[in-house]
Motif scaffolding. Sequence first.
Motif, short mmCIF file in Angstrom:
data_model
loop_
_atom_site.label_atom_id
_atom_site.label_comp_id
_atom_site.label_asym_id
_atom_site.label_seq_id
_atom_site.Cartn_x
_atom_site.Cartn_y
_atom_site.Cartn_z
N ILE A 5 40.93 32.95 41.23
CA ILE A 5 41.20 33.97 40.22
C ILE A 5 41.90 33.44 38.97
CG2 ILE A 5 41.28 35.87 41.90
CD1 ILE A 5 44.42 35.75 41.25
N VAL A 6 42.61 32.33 39.12
CA VAL A 6 43.32 31.80 37.94
C VAL A 6 42.29 31.20 37.00
CG1 VAL A 6 44.96 30.03 37.17
CG2 VAL A 6 45.44 31.39 39.21
N ASP A 7 42.42 31.50 35.73
CA ASP A 7 41.45 30.98 34.75
C ASP A 7 41.53 29.45 34.71
OD1 ASP A 7 40.45 33.46 34.16
OD2 ASP A 7 41.87 33.83 32.51
N ILE A 44 43.29 38.03 31.67
CA ILE A 44 44.37 38.99 31.92
C ILE A 44 45.68 38.22 32.02
CG2 ILE A 44 45.28 40.72 33.53
CD1 ILE A 44 42.64 41.84 33.19
N CYS A 66 41.35 36.02 35.95
CA CYS A 66 40.15 36.86 35.89
C CYS A 66 39.65 37.03 34.46
CB CYS A 66 40.42 38.22 36.53
SG CYS A 66 40.88 38.08 38.27
N GLY A 67 39.63 35.95 33.75
CA GLY A 67 39.07 35.99 32.42
C GLY A 67 39.96 36.60 31.38
#
Lengths: 191, 1002
Positions: free
Chosen positions: B780-782, B806, B803-804
Amino acid sequence: MANQTLLATSAFLHWKPVKALNFTVEPRETLTMASFAAAKGKKDALAAAIRAAYGADLPKGSGRVEGNGIAFVWAGPDQWLAIAERKDGRDLESELKAALSGIASVVDQSDGRVVVRISGSDARAILAKGIPVDLDARAFKPGNVAITHASHIGVILWQIDDKPTYEVALFRSYVDSFAHWLLDSAAEYGV
Amino acid sequence: MATPGQGSGTGSQPNRLETGGLVDRSRIVRFTFDGKTYTGHPGDTLASALIANGVSLTGRSFKYHRPRGILSAGSEEPNALVELREGARREPNTRATVAEVFDGLVARSQNRWPSLDFDVMAVNSLLSPIFVAGFYYKTFMWPSALWEKLYEPAIRRAAGLGRASDEADPDTYDKATAFADVLVIGGGTAGLAAALAAARTNARVILVDENATLGGRGVDDGADINGNPAHEWVRTVEAELSSAPNVRILRRTTAFGTYDGGTYGAVERVSDHLAVAAQGVPRQRLWRIVAKETVLASGATERPVVFGGNDRPGVMLAGAVRTYINRFGVLPGRRAVVFTNNDYGASTVAALKRAGAEVVALVDSRAQISDEVKRIASEAGARLLLGAVVTGTLGKKRVTGVTIHTRTGEEERLDCDLVAMSGGWNPNIQLTTHLGSKPTWNDKLLCFLPGTLPHGMSLAGAVAGDFTLGKTLVGGTSAGSAAVTAAGYAAVSVPVPKAADESDAVAPLWRVKSPNGKAFVDQQNDVTESDIELAEREGFRAVEHLKRYTTLGMATDQGRTANVNALAIMAEITGRTIPQTGITVARPPYTPVSLGTLAGHHREKHFKPTRLPPSYRWAKENGCVFVETGLWLRPSYFPRPGEKDWLETVKREVTTVRNAVGICDVSTLGKVDLQGADTAAFLDRIYMNGLKTLPIGKCRYGGMLREDGILMDDGTVARLGENHYFITTTTANAVKVVQHMEYCAQWLWPELDVQIVSATEQWAQYAVAGPKSRELLQKIVDPAFDITDAGFPYLGVGEITVCGGIKARLFRLSFSGERAYEIGVPARYGDALMRRLAEAGKEFGACAYGTEALGVMRIEKGHISGPELNGTTTPRDVGLGGMVSTKKDFIGHVLGKRPGLVDPERPALIGFRPLDRSQRLRSGAHFLKRDAQATAENDEGYMTSVAYSPSNGHWVGLGLLKRGPERIGEIVRAYDPVRGGDTLVEVVSPVFVDPEGVRVRG
C-alpha cells in the motif's frame, strides 16, 4: 488493486435526514479545517498576516469572523480553528502553513472534527437540552462562539444567523452519540 | 349556598359541591382506586376526587399499620401515598394530593395486606409499646451476622412502603437549562405579583409553580382581590404573563434545590397528568435554571396539632379543608370540629359553613380571641370552646367524634366526621437554607424565617412571614420590582392589587398533654410525641440526634409537617427555647425527585457517550466482539467460525502476529501535535527520559511523572521536524496528558514557545505487526518511499503517501515485540485503509487482532500497561528506573527521590510462571514466601497482569514483588483468597518472548 486510491468514508454514515417544521440538521460534509496557534511573541504578526491574506480581524476572545471563504473560530487562548469548503482541492493546512510560516503552527483538523449545522426556530429549545449556554437572542448572537459541551460531548458552538442557525464542531468519534442525543431532544418538536 | 351532591349531575360523587372550585364539572374522568371505579373531573387531584367520592381511608401507616387518610392538599402530604399506574409504569409512594386524575388512572393503596380494609399487620399497633424509637437498633443487635440476612429483609417486608415496578421504565426523561433575569419560585399571589412587576420591564422572567393551576392560597382560601374572587385576578395575570414573549411559565414544576451562582434545580412533570406521554414528549423534565435574581415565593405549610389520634382519617389540616372546598369544590366532611391555636380557624369555619357543612365547634386553645372570630363562629352556629383542646379522636377507619378537654378541666365528647386542625404556619424556607444559611426563629409569628439569603435571592409572601393576602400582594409587587432592577432593568411602576389583610394571630400550641391515644408528630414515619420523650430520656436531645434516633423527618416528605412540632416539643421537654434547641438542616431535594429524571437521556447504553474508532464498521461486519475502554468501543477479539471460546480466538490472533502479520486499530491512543521553537526543551521537562538527542525522523519511548514522582503515563515521542513533534499517550490518559501539557505551557513555563494541539481524532492509526508486516505495507505504501530496513529502520518515522497519494504517517514501533509499524491516515480514510489492509493481507495469512491479543503480547514482552501504570508505581517499580534521566530536571524528578519511593524493599516488576505449568494465574493474587502464613504482614506484593501465552504454552504473569528483580528463580505463593486460588509460581524474567529483542529489528 493495492494502489488504487482509498475512498473517504462519511462520518455521518448512520445519520438519518432530519426534517421538522421548525428544525433542520445538516451535516457539513466537505470541509477543510486547520487549527493554528500563534508562536511565542507573534500574536500581532499573526493578526496582521490574516488581515492581509483574508481581510479578517482574528477575534481576540470568543468569536467567529469570515474572510475570503474562511471562517475563523476562536478555539482557545491564541488558538483558532479555520474552516472552509473543500472545493477545488482547497486544503487549509497547506494554505495556512504557507501564509503563516514562522508566525503560527498549523495542524490539519479536517478529519479530527466534524461540523453539524442546526437551524430553525425550535433550535434553541432543543439545544438547551444538552448545552448549558444561554443561547437567547439577547445573550448569544451571530458571530458568538462557546467552547462547551453537548450532553457530555465536548463541542465548539457558534451562531451563523438569526433564524437562528448554529454550527457545532465535535470530535469525529462522537458523531453517533451526538446524533442520538440531538434526535432524542428534538423528538418533542416533531422530529 | 353550595350544597353537596344532589342534582349536580355528578351523582356518583356524594361530596362534590354544586358550585365553586376550578374543576371542570362538564367533563367526567374515570379512575380506579383499589380496583373500584370512581369518577372525578379534570382539575381534580386523586385526593380531591377520592374525597368527592367519600373515600377517606387511603393507606396504612409505615410502622403500626394504622388506617390513614388525606391530611393535606399539597406536596407536604405524609399519609395519602399511593401506587399509581400499572405494569412498567407502576410508581410507588406518590402523593395523592398532587397526582392529577385522568381518564383510566389506576391507583392502589400501599402497605396493607390482604386489603386496605383488613390489614393483618395492624397487629403491630397492639405491640406498639415495644415498637418505640430505636426499637430496631436495640432489638436486632445480636448476632450482627443476622442483620443483613434475616432482620433487615424481614423488617423491610413488614414496614416497606409501595412497590416499584420491576420492568424497565417505558417513559423518557429530559434535561434542559434555562436562563432568567428574574426567576420567581411559586405561583401564588405573591409570586404572581412579583412575576408581573418583573415581566412588564421586558426582563426575561421564569415563573415556576408546583401545581397544575396558579394562584396558591389566594385561590385556596377563596378570598377577594380588587373586589373580585382571587381566581379571577389570577386568570388575568396569568393571561398577561402567558402572552408575554419574555416570560416562561413552568406549571407542575417544583424547584427542589438551590445551588451556587444563582442556579436552581427544578422538576417539571410534563406528562404525569396524562395516561401516556405524547409521542416524543418526556414524562418529566429536569430543569437547571440559572437566574440573575430570584424571588422566592414558596409560601408556607400548615402545622398539624399533636393530639391523640390526630392521624385518624377525617383529621385534616384546616387549610387543606379550605383548599378542597374552594379549589376543588369538594366537601371533606359534613359535621366538622375545627381545632386551632390561630385566627385561621375562623376562615375554616366560614368556608365549611358556606359549603353547607355543619360546624359543631371551634375549639381554640387560646383563652382570648378577637370579636371577629367570635362573630364568625356564632354566625356559623358553631360552639366556641376557648382555652380547650382536642385530646383524642373516636372511630376506627374514619373519625366519628372527638374528646375535648375544656378550659375548666372537663372531658367532653363531640360527634363529628371531620377535624380541621391548624397549629400555625411554617414558611417554606428550604430553598433558602440549601447553601448553608441558618433560619431564625420569630416569636410573634411562631415560625422559622429565612436567615441570610443566598446571593441574588429575595423573598415575597408567606415565606417571608407575610401570611395575609394583602401583604403577599404588596410584598410580591415590591420584590418583583426590586429584583428586576437588580437584574439591570428600569423598573416599571405596577399598581398593587387590593385585598384585605385577614388576622394571622397565633399562640403556641405544640402538643396536647396527656393525649387520649397515640399522638403523632411525624405521620409518615410513625413517630409519636412519646418517642420524642423517650429520645430525650435516652440522651438524644440534639435535633440531629433526635432525627436519626426516632427517624423523625426522614421519610419521603422530609418531615415538612413534623419537624417544627418535634423540636418545639423537645424544647418544651428540656426547658429550652426553640432557637436554643435548633433546627435540622434541610438539604435538596425539597420534594422527591425520581432517578429517571436525574438520569434523563443518559440511561442504559447512553449513560455515557460512546466513541467509535475508525475501523468500527469493518470490525462489526467481521464479527468483532468489542470492549469498552473509557468511552471508546474497541475491538476486543475477532472470533471465527469453529472457535469455541475467546481464548482460542486470542491464541490464533497472537500466533498469527508472531508468525505472519496482524492488524490492530490503535487510533484510540492519544495523539498530540507540538510545535514551536522550544518544543524540545518543553518535552524534556515533561518526560523523565532525555529527548533532546532525538533526531528528526525518529521515535522514542517516553514516560512522564506526576509532580509527586509517580508514573503518570507512557507513550512514544516522534520528531517530525526541527520544531515539530508528535507524541502518543495511552488511550485512558489522552485527555489528562493534554490538560497537563497545557497547564505546564500556560502556567509553569509561559516563556517557552510551544503550541499544543490534540490530534487524536485526525488520524486513523493501525498497528501492522508481525514478521510479514513490511511485506504487507509494501502493498500500500507508494513506491517513492523506501521502507526497507535500511531506509526505514526500527524507531523510524516518516511522512509518506499510500494508495496513490493519500498522505500518511508511518512509525516503526512495536508493542508486540515483533517487527511492527503503525500507519496513520486522515480519519476519513480509516475505514477504507482497514479494508485494504485486510484484503492485501490475505496472501500473508493476516488477521485483525484486538485488545485481548494486544494485551497477551505486551505481557509476553514484559511491557507495562494500565495495571502497572496504576497511580502508585514509580519508574523503578515497573522496571523503567534506567530510563530516568539524571542529567536534567523534569516534573517529578525531585519528589521522586523521596526515601519511600526509592526504598529497595518496594515491590518491583518481575515475571511469573506457574510451577505446575498447567495451572492458570490470576491477576490480583498476592505474593507470599513459599512457607509463609497468609497474613497481611507477610504480603510481598501482587500479580498485576496475567495471560495465557500461546508462545510459551502456559500462563505467564507480571507482578510487583518485594525486591522482585533480585529473586529470579525463587518459588513464591500466589495467594488469591477471593477466588480460592493458591498457586506456587516461579519468579522469572518479565520478558517471555524473544528476550534478546531481535525480532523487533527484523
